[in-house]
Write a protein that holds these residues in place. Structure first.
Motif, PDB file in Angstrom:
ATOM      1  N   THR A  18       0.846  -1.189   0.000  1.00 42.35           N
ATOM      2  CA  THR A  18       0.000   0.000   0.000  1.00 42.35           C
ATOM      3  C   THR A  18       0.883   1.240   0.000  1.00 42.35           C
ATOM      4  O   THR A  18       1.703   1.435   0.902  1.00 42.35           O
ATOM      5  N   THR A  55      -1.747  -1.227  -4.153  1.00 40.03           N
ATOM      6  CA  THR A  55      -2.851  -0.285  -4.034  1.00 40.03           C
ATOM      7  C   THR A  55      -2.376   0.982  -3.337  1.00 40.03           C
ATOM      8  O   THR A  55      -1.202   1.108  -2.968  1.00 40.03           O
ATOM      9  N   GLU A  59      -9.388   6.320   0.173  1.00 38.96           N
ATOM     10  CA  GLU A  59     -10.395   6.056  -0.858  1.00 38.96           C
ATOM     11  C   GLU A  59     -10.314   7.015  -2.037  1.00 38.96           C
ATOM     12  O   GLU A  59     -11.048   6.870  -3.005  1.00 38.96           O
ATOM     13  N   PHE A  62      -5.239   5.982  -5.903  1.00 41.46           N
ATOM     14  CA  PHE A  62      -4.209   4.941  -6.046  1.00 41.46           C
ATOM     15  C   PHE A  62      -2.868   5.663  -5.982  1.00 41.46           C
ATOM     16  O   PHE A  62      -2.130   5.549  -5.014  1.00 41.46           O
ATOM     17  N   ALA A 104      -4.609  -2.724  -7.773  1.00 40.56           N
ATOM     18  CA  ALA A 104      -5.953  -2.452  -7.251  1.00 40.56           C
ATOM     19  C   ALA A 104      -6.124  -0.939  -7.245  1.00 40.56           C
ATOM     20  O   ALA A 104      -5.698  -0.251  -6.318  1.00 40.56           O
ATOM     21  N   ASN A 106      -7.688   2.235  -6.686  1.00 42.61           N
ATOM     22  CA  ASN A 106      -8.721   2.849  -5.856  1.00 42.61           C
ATOM     23  C   ASN A 106      -8.676   4.368  -6.022  1.00 42.61           C
ATOM     24  O   ASN A 106      -7.792   5.027  -5.509  1.00 42.61           O
ATOM     25  N   GLY A 107      -9.610   4.929  -6.779  1.00 42.10           N
ATOM     26  CA  GLY A 107      -9.608   6.377  -6.962  1.00 42.10           C
ATOM     27  C   GLY A 107      -8.729   6.822  -8.112  1.00 42.10           C
ATOM     28  O   GLY A 107      -8.581   6.134  -9.118  1.00 42.10           O
ATOM     29  N   SER A 126     -11.692   0.335  -8.821  1.00 45.47           N
ATOM     30  CA  SER A 126     -12.906   0.627  -8.066  1.00 45.47           C
ATOM     31  C   SER A 126     -13.817   1.473  -8.951  1.00 45.47           C
ATOM     32  O   SER A 126     -13.362   2.145  -9.887  1.00 45.47           O
ATOM     33  N   ALA A 129     -12.901   5.100  -9.681  1.00 43.65           N
ATOM     34  CA  ALA A 129     -11.556   5.390 -10.196  1.00 43.65           C
ATOM     35  C   ALA A 129     -11.616   6.280 -11.435  1.00 43.65           C
ATOM     36  O   ALA A 129     -12.540   6.183 -12.245  1.00 43.65           O
ATOM     37  N   GLN A 186     -15.871   0.077  -4.616  1.00 38.30           N
ATOM     38  CA  GLN A 186     -14.630   0.313  -3.889  1.00 38.30           C
ATOM     39  C   GLN A 186     -14.511  -0.543  -2.633  1.00 38.30           C
ATOM     40  O   GLN A 186     -13.433  -1.046  -2.321  1.00 38.30           O
ATOM     41  N   LEU A 189     -13.014  -3.915  -3.486  1.00 36.79           N
ATOM     42  CA  LEU A 189     -11.852  -3.957  -4.375  1.00 36.79           C
ATOM     43  C   LEU A 189     -10.791  -4.954  -3.911  1.00 36.79           C
ATOM     44  O   LEU A 189     -10.382  -5.839  -4.673  1.00 36.79           O
TER      45      LEU A 189
END
Length: 260
Positions: A18, A55, A59, A62, A104, A106-107, A126, A129, A186, A189
């Motif tokens: 992450t 990821t 939220e 990415f 992944a 996300n956003g 997500s 995204a 999301q 995800l």
């Protein structure tokens, strides 16, 4: 190993990286790029890791791009070095990793963030995204492989328009053009990506690494993808995974692959 800008978690042979710079919308700077390189390098050496999910924290994003403040005053030579080093230690490194990497998304995945997602072996987005390469609006072009990987994924014409307009596409548009493989809510995800990872892990890790190498060979200058496939196919015959896979098939049982 401890990191400043990323988090690494491992569970059941799946590693989740992450990018953790929420106040900067997870923007890539030199420290983050180096830490990502070190994390991927360490995971590749660990035979217990079978799949990596990449990821961003939170939220919203990415990776919302590169950290522009770091290179706004760079010279021509420094700009060349920035792109070359980044491609070498992270973007090309991820693309050629022996273990599968799932992005992944996300956003927001913008600029270097989308380039990083495209360097992964495939992408899940997500539903909120948004993706784009806005570099020309800053007077520069994508420098981490964006001009090369985007046309490979969505076609030359669409890539030209996307880069020249500096526009963003939604998750649904990205799915329609082949930029992402799946779009999910999301909240689902990471669970969805873990489900895909579980499917991957049923198969031979050694064969998967050979498949990655063979697929990538088709996009490399001076390499014949068919020849790489033939040689990689042949090498599989000398592995324990091949013996186990074929024996399990004939004995009508599930294979227990070791990656050897």
């Amino acid at each position: 190993m401890s990191y400043t800008n990323i988090l690494v978690a491992k569970e059941n042979s799946i590693a989740t990286i992450t990018i953790n710079r929420p106040t900067k919308l997870n923007a890539l700077n030199t420290v983050t790029i180096q830490e990502l390189h070190e994390a991927f390098q360490e995971l590749e050496k660990n035979y217990e890791t079978r799949v990596v999910i990449l990821t961003g924290s939170g939220e919203k994003a990415f990776v919302a791009g590169a950290d522009i403040a770091e290179f706004a005053d760079f010279s021509v030579e420094e700009g060349v070095q920035l792109a070359a080093q980044g491609q070498d230690i992270l973007f090309n490194f991820v693309e050629n990793l022996k273990i599968p990497v799932i992005a992944a998304v996300n956003g927001f995945a913008l600029g270097g963030g989308l380039e990083l997602a495209m360097a992964c072996h495939f992408r899940v987005a997500s539903d909120n995204a948004k993706m784009g390469l806005p570099e020309v609006s800053l007077g520069v072009i994508p420098g981490y492989g964006g001009t090369q990987r985007l046309p490979q994924l969505i076609g030359k014409g669409r890539a030209m328009e996307m880069i020249m307009t500096a526009g963003m596409v939604t998750a649904d548009e990205a799915y329609r053009t082949g930029l992402v493989n799946h779009v999910v809510p999301q909240a689902e995800l990471l669970e969805f990506c873990n489900g895909v990872a579980q499917k991957i892990m049923r198969n031979s890790p050694l064969a998967i690494s050979k498949a990655i190498k063979s697929i990538n060979a088709n996009y490399k200058d001076g390499e014949n993808g068919f020849e790489t496939e033939i040689k990689s196919f042949g090498k599989c015959f000398g592995t324990n995974d091949f013996k186990e896979g074929t024996t399990a098939f004939l004995e009508k049982r599930k294979a227990a692959f070791t990656g050897e």
